[in-house]
Design an enzyme around this catalytic site. Structure first.
Site, mmCIF file in Angstrom:
data_model
loop_
_atom_site.group_PDB
_atom_site.id
_atom_site.type_symbol
_atom_site.label_atom_id
_atom_site.label_comp_id
_atom_site.label_asym_id
_atom_site.label_seq_id
_atom_site.Cartn_x
_atom_site.Cartn_y
_atom_site.Cartn_z
ATOM 1 N N ASP A 194 27.677 -24.366 19.932
ATOM 2 C CA ASP A 194 27.005 -23.006 19.521
ATOM 3 C C ASP A 194 26.157 -23.716 18.081
ATOM 4 O OD1 ASP A 194 28.079 -21.549 21.353
ATOM 5 O OD2 ASP A 194 29.235 -20.745 20.541
ATOM 6 N N ASP A 241 40.467 -27.494 20.709
ATOM 7 C CA ASP A 241 40.117 -27.200 19.283
ATOM 8 C C ASP A 241 38.653 -27.957 19.117
ATOM 9 O OD1 ASP A 241 39.855 -24.386 19.663
ATOM 10 O OD2 ASP A 241 41.794 -24.469 18.283
ATOM 11 N N ASP A 243 39.047 -30.029 16.259
ATOM 12 C CA ASP A 243 38.879 -30.718 15.585
ATOM 13 C C ASP A 243 40.691 -31.029 16.146
ATOM 14 O OD1 ASP A 243 40.496 -27.851 15.127
ATOM 15 O OD2 ASP A 243 41.279 -28.268 13.433
ATOM 16 N N ASP A 338 42.289 -15.838 23.827
ATOM 17 C CA ASP A 338 43.175 -17.116 23.748
ATOM 18 C C ASP A 338 44.743 -15.996 24.808
ATOM 19 O OD1 ASP A 338 44.277 -16.225 21.251
ATOM 20 O OD2 ASP A 338 44.640 -18.319 20.718
#
Lengths: 722, 815
Positions: A194, A241, A243, A338
């Site tokens: 994004d 994610d 990371d 989520d």
């Protein structure tokens, strides 16, 4: 108790209990319903029987003795359930007494303070009871083997959404995802950017991932994922994610369940953080005391699983595409997309699963303010779901699911009640309000057994997932910050804004985050004022010395918890940009002179390795010496070029900046991607010992109070940094 | 039969008279009911010889010797109808000598004059002493009657510190029906500025001071509108003694009708106590009487009566005594008589004329349990205004003495909760400019409950803000204040709760204002008596929300409030079982027992049932009040197993440790009071006395029976006297078996064998478990274990199901 003095009695009782539980009559649902009805009725009667001080104290002591005896026995789940039963009994006795006998307030200020405290207590007790239901029986689901020919394996899309993170953070995740053990033609890795960054596009193209960018940033992460859903068509979607670095076995472990259960919509695995979170770093508890996430992933999600209520946590999970599309993709109505997504799928009757084996690892939030920011988002999101799609109501959920979801949401409402507890002694000590219309001895006789047994029972249930009293610190730090957003979200789900959790930074200098700590310093101040009032009253000769004393003890407890909490804002230095992970696996070092040294790794990071050599090896290292390090996994070997940073028995190697993508991918596979990399270390804390634990918290509190005052004094002279 | 009865009455009368007279005297003297002294009162040691002011026409010998109350009223009204009464202050209610302190202080006693008497002469023999510090100039003692000065006694310094005596003739015109006799001290110790709190300012008036009244009886008209006068005069503090005369055949209905009237008179007599001697067809020679007639052509010796056509009530003069009246209650049969009695008891105040024919008594709506007029309503919060007049709840002065609210509480209130009966108190007072200790103290039966500080004006300037509260917290200045009212009278709201265990069946709530006297220095003390305090009639006390449940037998409940018979105020669930061939004493005991029940409820027992042993089966569903003496009650033999002792031929009693116990304290926990029978003693040396026994009715579970048994028929009197009680009795009836001999009450056994009242099943289970702690602990353990095992079985199968789904397809393939 004399009946427990017989050594063989516990075994006898255990045998009897097993026999009773295995009895065939339980198969009749009529008998089960009848027994349940009798149990509940008996329970209600026992709760409501009025007892005098001596009797109530006796039953409290008896409950404590029985419970602590059972705690030491290894009766497994049965023992835990008995402890829960006893704890519930004492708690509900307290609630009944509290509500029926202690609310006859004589004036308005008494009533205001009294009902505030009652509200906080009832909130805590509701959470306690729901928590018991949630964690009574962790399912301990084991991964299921995939028993089909490879050709029949489904296709999986890996989504890695990113917004503003460093490429250095994202690189490893993408590369590790590319090395997942799955047929190459059935696996695609998508980097969903994004941030519209060219460097990311180039990186993706070079490494074999697919780069997606969209023309807007609507709905943030959820919108990003939904956009990708539209443009892909794999049977399953795994989400990480940016990371979170997956281990190569991630799909092997999770996909088996999907092939067995066609209604299964999601498998979640734990989030593991290899860097310390601000609590662990600032309080120096990393590796010693379980962190906040440990309870959730170690126990709560596993406990939810029996109720089919484990929910999606945004990362490290696989979802079946069909149900996800059936609910219109990832939920966008709330900021915790989520959990809301999982709730929506549950409503349609799909199953959820949780496998408690960490199959990915990532970075924890780097400092307190970002940590707090993240929790505010969770709290806001949960409050939003509570408002717009309350799990207690609506279609499609079982009672267990409703209760588990509700507890997940209620949990984040602890802000206000906790602030009430932290300031409650002021009601009596400062304002002279009587929040209980009962004698102090009666309050103690009812409250103490309830509190002690709840602590004991939770300590038994939570074993190594949570050490007693630490959650007080965790929650206290967040209490102030989440209470306002939660209240706002409850009033209007649209209020407030989304904030992204920043990760991967470093803290150059130790500093005290006064801005973050201010509420706790104020609360500490309030408790100090309470202490002054309390001591004044005790020294002056009080009409109600016991009430004053109890309130003073309460003030001391608050002070310990608050000072430990306030000290979390003392940001410790975080030197390495890329945190080192302790790991021991075989390695060799090929030196410039052609010699090879056998050794093992001590730790690693994405940019280097720490090696441990045998003692007194006599090897001399030159700083900057070029070497080739080989790491072994089974009989596989990978070699990486680098140079020596430090020498001695422990040798620090830094990899060349010019590692190729292939080498980096290889490095990820050999280090972060090892299947057993995290499982061996995760959730292996020592069992909870409440007394040791409180000693530790008190120790931290006292040391930190001193530190706090010191830095407060220093802060007054030195210019503040925020 | 009739002669026999009369003979027995005559034989026993002397003995009886002595005992009754003595008991009434001691009793009334101690409790300060100020009865007529019957000449038996020992003269105060310091009293002077009969003063010359007493008319020689009324010599001392006129005062009759020991006589029965029946005869005494006749004797008191001598031929001239004059009567002399000497009453000490103690008899008039001054338990302690009157102590006057300060520059202007007053205290006194009250005395009343009967409606059918006028005072001819009044004299006061004052026994007093005063401080030697008082100076002649300005110091004085004033005697006031109803606020008017009757006499002033100068204070002479030389007499200071001596015990003096002085007889003063009181002006008769100042005396009315209800009177207040006040002694006022105007004290001075110096001609300069007087310090009103100087402790040299004192005088004491002995409570042995005597008030002497010579009265002349007057003839009242024969008018029903005067009822209950002259039969019962509220002004007469003596115990009521009203003979009942039965004319014609005495059957149960006639007894029931008499019971209605005796309970009515009992209710009217209240704490004085009421005695109802009984005669058959014989009018008393003197005084008043009630005549019960069930005959169309009543034949009462000496009374002109016409044929009656229905229930009729009439007042006529006693043919033997023009000053005495007869209340004729008549019917053609005993049913009509009963109607007349009910009409009289329920509507006595609306009748008028000499004779009233009762044409109908409307069917009364059935009374509900616990709705007795004298009892505190237990279905709602009761306003203080219902318990006392606003006037009596207004007091003035620095220490005006307590405002008293008498409460009658159903003895069977039960609550598992520890919280007490809530009182919502609203009160007003004059705030002082400054004070330290002014307070409103609330006591229940002389036990301190709570004390409210009466904040002075200066405290109202303290702001109501948080700062003000914190300040008062730090410096301990008390609680939060409310805003000052416009009329400068502080209206406050106070809440307190009275522990149910301290709330006896007969309780008194005492609210006492006490103001701090602030000294302002020499010549600065100006006493303005402006201290006022008022309890708002809107204050409430709430005993609703309690269950009615009680362990029985409990004679304490019977003694204090006639419980459980009085549960229904009209006694509709009470049956009195008389012995076969009862004597006059037994009839009298019956009437007096009903008088007691009426005193408790304040309502006539219009639905009482009287029966005998043979009719016992018709009253199976009632609480039974069994009267017997000697061995004249066949039920005693029949119910021997239910009774706590064998009564009759050979007397034997069960005994428990209670005999050895000098208990003042009654534990709030009923089980702690139980003293089971441990031994049995058999003897027949008891020649006199009565025995009360409480037990469960052998006819029906949950119904109660109380037996009043006289060793001989005369012994019943002792029993009734003990029930009426008074200061002569230091104990109450309690437990399940009580022996009364003379003025000694001995509780022998306290056994609790059954319960009355109802608890919901949930409360009942709670109650059962809270009484049996080991059972409670077992239940608690069982509840926890059962819940655990049910949860275990459920969760285990749920887990199995969940995991089976996870491997479902695989299994399907294998099978």
């Amino acid at each position: 108790m004399s009946i427990f003095s017989f050594t063989e009695l516990p075994e006898k009782l255990e045998r009897f209990g097993k026999k009773l539980a295995d009895a065939s009559f339980w198969e009749s649902s009529v008998i089960r319903a009848f027994a349940a009805a009798v149990a509940v009725l008996l329970f209600v009667i026992v709760i409501a029987v009025p007892l005098d001080l001596i009797q109530q104290s006796t039953i409290g002591v008896l409950a404590f003795v029985v419970s602590s005896k059972i705690r030491r026995l290894s009766w497994g789940r049965g023992g835990i359930l008995i402890m829960i039963g006893i704890s519930l009994l004492m708690t509900m006795r307290y609630v009944f007494w509290r509500v029926t006998e202690t609310l006859e307030f004589e004036d308005t200020s008494d009533a205001v303070f009294g009902y505030l405290l009652l509200f906080a207590e009832l909130y805590g007790i509701t959470c306690l009871v729901l928590g018991y239901i949630q964690t009574a029986w962790p399912l301990e689901r084991q991964p299921v083997m995939i028993d089909r020919p490879v050709a029949e394996w489904p296709t999986v899309d890996i989504f890695i959404p990113t917004y503003n993170e460093d490429l250095s953070v994202v690189r490893l995740s993408v590369l590790a995802a590319l090395t997942l053990d799955w047929p190459a033609d059935k696996l695609r890795v998508y980097l969903l950017d994004d941030g519209h960054r060219d460097s990311f596009r180039d990186f993706a193209q070079n490494c074999g991932a697919i780069y997606f960018a969209r023309d807007n940033n609507r709905h943030a992460k959820a919108g990003n994922l939904n956009e990708a859903l539209k443009r892909t068509n794999g049977d399953f979607v795994a989400i990480f994610d940016c990371d979170h670095i997956p281990t190569r076995s991630f799909l092997q472990l999770t996909m088996g369940s999907f092939l067995r259960d066609p209604k299964l919509a999601m498998v979640q695995t734990p989030h593991f953080f290899f860097s310390p979170d601000p609590f662990e770093r600032n309080l120096e508890t990393h590796g010693k005391v379980p962190n906040e996430g440990q309870l959730f992933y170690g126990l709560v999600q596993d406990g939810n699983d029996i109720w089919n209520a484990s929910f999606f946590c945004g990362s490290c999970a696989v979802l079946r595409r069909a149900p996800l599309e059936e609910i219109g993709g990832v939920a966008v109505e709330t900021v915790t997309e989520d959990a809301h997504t999982a709730l929506k799928m549950s409503r349609l009757g799909y199953n959820m699963a949780y496998i408690a084996v960490p199959q990915a690892a990532g970075l924890a939030t780097e400092n307190l303010s970002s940590h707090v920011g993240q929790r505010i988002r969770w709290a806001r999101g949960m409050a939003q779901i509570f408002r717009i799609d309350n799990p207690l109501f609506g279609f499609g959920l079982t009672l267990g699911q409703r209760l588990c979801y509700v507890n997940a949401m209620l949990h984040f409402f602890y802000g206000l009640p906790r602030l009430i507890f932290l300031s409650a002694p002021a009601a009596y000590l400062v304002f002279g309000a009587h929040v209980f219309t009962a004698t102090t001895s009666m309050v103690l006789a009812y409250a103490l057994p309830a509190i002690v047994l709840a602590s004991m029972t939770n300590s038994k249930i939570q074993r190594n997932h949570r050490h007693s009293f630490w959650n007080e610190v965790y929650e206290t730090v967040l209490a102030w910050y989440i209470s306002v957003p939660v209240l706002m979200a409850l009033l209007n789900p649209k209020w407030g804004k989304f904030n992204v959790t920043a990760k991967g930074g470093k803290i150059d200098k130790e500093y005290y985050d006064w801005k973050m700590a201010l509420p706790y310093v104020l609360l500490l101040g309030l408790n100090a004022v309470c202490a002054v009032f309390g001591l004044t009253e005790l020294l002056r000769g009080s009409d109600e010395p016991f009430t004053a004393l109890i309130n003073c003890v309460w003030v001391v407890y608050n002070t310990v918890i608050l000072s430990a909490s306030a000290y979390v804002a003392n940001e410790a230095r975080q030197i390495r940009h890329t945190p080192r992970i302790k790991a021991t696996f075989p390695a060799t070092v090929g030196r410039a002179n052609g010699r090879t040294v056998m050794c093992e790794t001590a730790n690693f990071s994405s940019t280097g390795l720490g090696l441990k050599l045998p003692k007194d090896n006599g090897i001399k290292w030159e700083i900057g010496e070029r070497v080739h390090v080989s790491i072994f996994r089974g009989d596989k070997e990978s070699t990486f070029p680098g140079f020596v940073q430090t020498g001695g028995q422990f040798v620090g190697i830094q990899f060349d900046e010019s590692l190729t993508l292939k080498q980096t991918k290889e490095l990820a596979k050999m280090t972060f991607g090892r299947a057993d990399m995290w499982a061996t270390e995760w959730d292996k804390h020592t069992e909870d010992k409440p007394l040791t634990s409180i000693k530790n918290v008190v120790g931290h509190g006292v040391v930190n109070l001193y530190g706090l005052i010191r830095s407060g004094v220093r802060g007054a002279f030195v210019k503040r940094r925020t | 039969m009739k002669e026999n009865l009369s003979a027995r009455l005559f034989d026993s009368s002397t003995v009886l008279a002595f005992r009754v007279c003595a008991s009434v005297l001691v009793l009334s003297g101690l409790c300060g009911l100020a009865p007529q002294a019957f000449g038996q009162v020992p003269r105060p040691a310091s009293s002077v010889p009969a003063p010359a002011t007493v008319r020689p026409a009324v010599p001392a010998s006129v005062i009759p010797p020991a006589v029965t109350p029946l005869e005494s009223s006749a004797a008191a009204t001598s031929d001239e109808g004059t009567r002399m009464m000497k009453q000490t202050f103690r008899q008039l209610g001054a338990v302690a000598p009157l102590t006057l302190r300060g520059a202007d202080s007053r205290d006194g006693v009250r005395f009343n004059v009967r409606a059918d008497e006028v005072v001819l002469k009044a004299a006061l023999t004052l026994s007093y002493g005063f401080s030697p510090a008082l100076i002649n100039d300005g110091s004085q003692l004033n005697v006031l009657i109803n606020g008017d000065v009757a006499a002033t006694i100068p204070v002479d310094r030389v007499d200071g510190g001596k015990n003096l005596e002085r007889t003063i003739e009181l002006p008769v015109r100042l005396i009315s029906e209800y009177n207040q006799l006040t002694v006022q001290l105007i004290g001075r110790t110096t001609l300069q500025c007087e310090d009103p709190t100087n402790n040299g300012l004192w005088a004491t008036i002995s409570n042995k001071s005597v008030l002497e009244l010579v009265t002349q009886a007057i003839t009242l008209p024969n008018d029903l509108s005067l009822l209950p006068l002259p039969f019962m005069d509220q002004r007469d503090a003596r115990a009521l003694s009203l003979p009942f005369v039965f004319v014609g055949t005495l059957d149960n209905s006639m007894l029931e009708a008499s019971g209605v009237l005796s309970s009515w008179f009992g209710a009217l007599a209240g704490g004085r106590g009421a005695r109802f001697p009984v005669t058959m067809n014989t009018l008393p020679a003197k005084g008043n009487a009630v005549v019960m007639i069930a005959n169309a052509k009543p034949a009462v010796p000496g009374v002109q009566t016409t044929t009656i056509s229905g229930p009729t009530v009439s007042v006529v003069a006693n043919p033997g005594d023009p000053l005495g009246k007869l209340l004729l209650v008549m019917g053609r049969d005993s049913a009509e008589l009963k109607m007349a009695a009910s009409a009289l008891a329920l509507g006595g105040s609306v009748l008028s004329g000499q004779t009233a024919a009762i044409t109908g008594v409307t069917q009364l709506a059935a009374r509900r349990p616990y709705d007795a007029p004298n009892w505190l309503a237990s279905d709602r919060a009761v306003k203080f205004g219902e318990l006392s007049s606003a006037q009596e709840m207004n007091v003035s002065g620095y220490d005006p003495g307590p405002i008293r609210l008498n409460l009658r509480i159903p003895p069977d209130l039960y609550s598992p909760k520890a919280a007490g009966v809530p009182v919502d108190l609203r009160y007003r007072y004059t705030p002082q400019p400054t004070s330290k200790n002014s307070s409103l103290t609330i006591s229940l039966n002389d036990q301190l409950m709570k004390s409210f500080i009466l904040f002075p004006l200066e405290r109202f300037t303290l702001d109501d803000s948080l700062y003000g509260k914190v300040r008062s917290r730090l410096w301990g200045e008390g609680a939060v204040l409310e805003k000052l009212q416009a009329d400068d009278t502080q209206s406050m709201v106070g809440k307190l709760s009275l522990p149910l265990t301290a709330l006896y069946p007969r309780s008194q709530l005492q609210l006492r204002y006490q103001y701090d006297y602030i000294k302002t220095g020499e010549c600065g003390d100006i006493v303005i008596d402006n201290m006022r305090g008022a309890i708002e009639p809107t204050s409430t006390l709430d005993i609703s929300g309690y269950s009615h449940f009680m362990a029985m037998p409990d004679l304490r409940g019977f003694h204090t409030l006639g419980f459980p018979f009085t549960r229904l105020a009209d006694l509709s669930q009470t049956a009195v079982v008389l012995p076969d061939n009862p004597s006059l004493q037994e009839y009298s005991a019956y009437l007096e027992l009903l008088g007691r029940l009426g005193e408790s409820t304040g309502y006539p027992g219009t639905a009482i049932t009287v029966t005998q042993a043979e009719g016992i089966s018709t009253v199976a569903d009632k609480d039974l009040l069994v009267i017997a003496s000697g061995s004249n009650q066949p039920l005693l033999k029949k119910w021997a197993n239910a009774l706590p002792g064998s009564l009759g031929g050979v007397k034997s009693f069960s005994l428990s440790d209670l005999v050895y116990q000098a208990r003042q304290f009654v534990s709030p926990d009923p089980t702690a009071n139980v003293r089971l029978a441990r031994s049995e003693i058999t003897f027949n040396s008891v020649a006199d006395g009565a025995l009360f026994a409480g037990f469960e009715s052998p006819l029906k579970n949950g119904r109660s029976a109380v037996l009043l048994w006289g060793v001989e028929a005369q012994g019943l009197r002792d029993g009734i006297s003990a029930l009426i009680g008074g200061e002569a009795y230091d104990k109450q009836l309690e437990g399940s078996l009580v022996l009364v001999r003379g003025q000694k009450i001995e509780s022998l056994v306290a056994d609790q064998s059954y319960h009355i009242g109802r608890l919901g099943w949930f409360e009942l289970t709670q109650w059962t478990l809270s009484r049996n702690f080991s059972m409670y602990m077992l239940s608690a353990l069982a509840a926890a274990l059962l819940l655990a095992i049910v949860a275990f079985v459920f969760l285990r199968s749920l887990a199995k199901r969940r995991l089976a789904v996870a491997v479902g397809v695989k299994r399907g393939q294998q099978n």
